[in-house]
Design an enzyme around this catalytic site. Structure first.
Site, PDB file in Angstrom:
ATOM      1  N   HIS A   4       0.882  -2.757  -8.290  1.00 46.49           N
ATOM      2  CA  HIS A   4       0.450  -2.020  -9.473  1.00 46.49           C
ATOM      3  C   HIS A   4      -0.873  -1.293  -9.239  1.00 46.49           C
ATOM      4  CE1 HIS A   4      -2.791  -4.833 -10.349  1.00 46.49           C
ATOM      5  NE2 HIS A   4      -1.937  -5.819 -10.106  1.00 46.49           N
ATOM      6  N   GLU A   7       2.635 -12.257 -10.924  1.00 41.06           N
ATOM      7  CA  GLU A   7       1.584 -12.636  -9.988  1.00 41.06           C
ATOM      8  C   GLU A   7       1.433 -14.156  -9.942  1.00 41.06           C
ATOM      9  OE1 GLU A   7       0.195 -12.252  -7.420  1.00 41.06           O
ATOM     10  OE2 GLU A   7      -1.650 -11.069  -7.591  1.00 41.06           O
TER      11      GLU A   7
END
Length: 216
Positions: free
Chosen positions: A10, A83
């Protein structure tokens, strides 16, 4: 034609700016992070995409969204792409973690595959859940281009798993700056790396800001 997996980290967040452990904190992209997502979409809009898979955290969704919007592609959200959960370390800098959890921090730095942040996940836990997503993709698609939008630790762990690198070495073997792209072909003789950590799709001023990835 074979199956190609495009792994995209990202774009920029306030956490990537400050070096804090973000993990499951669901923060937004910065304005520069949003521009990174637009730059990726502009550069890769001509690729013949079969699917886009993304972590369900806001920063990953916002990174995938410009491409999906341009090409009217649905976004497949998978929790396995989230994550690493940093537990008690979330929102703290490495320096703060070292002061508050010194012994556990040293053990984690030595082998994050089998040691976890206090209350968090081990690298092998992330390898297990993310591999389920990759297996789903391989089962569904024999050929084509698949975009996988995820996070720094999770992306590095997926790459280690595919390339036969000890998961416990993911922090030592692979750097991954914000908005970096890696491409792995699922070839006849196993995964073949074509690109690793590329950021040439970003405009110059954004690319220069993270020329070297700090390994938090």
């Amino acid at each position: 034609m074979s199956l190609k997996l495009y792994f995209l980290r990202h774009g920029e967040t306030t956490s990537s700016q400050t070096g804090t452990y973000c993990g499951r904190l669901d923060i937004e992209l910065t304005p520069s992070g949003l521009q990174m997502a637009e730059d990726f979409a502009q550069t890769y809009k001509t690729v013949q995409w079969k699917a886009v898979y993304s972590s369900p955290l806001k920063r990953a969704i916002a990174t995938a969204k410009p491409l999906c919007d341009r090409l009217n592609l649905p976004m497949e959200l998978r929790h396995g792409l989230k994550e690493i959960y940093y537990g008690d370390w979330e929102g703290k800098t490495p320096e703060e973690v070292n002061r508050e959890f010194h012994d556990d921090y040293v053990r984690w730095l030595a082998d994050p595959g089998w040691n976890s942040p206090n209350g968090g996940e081990k690298g092998i836990d992330i390898a297990r859940r993310s591999s389920e997503v990759l297996e789903e993709i391989e089962h569904k698609y024999d050929t084509g281009n698949i975009l996988v939008v995820s996070h720094k630790a999770t992306t590095r762990i997926m790459l280690c798993s595919l390339l036969g690198i000890d998961v416990g070495r993911y922090r030592d073997r692979i750097g991954m700056a914000v908005a970096a792209l890696s491409i792995v072909e699922m070839a006849d003789h196993g995964p073949l790396v074509h690109v690793m950590g590329d950021r040439s799709h970003l405009r110059t001023e954004l690319r220069k800001r993270y020329a070297i990835s700090v390994n938090y």
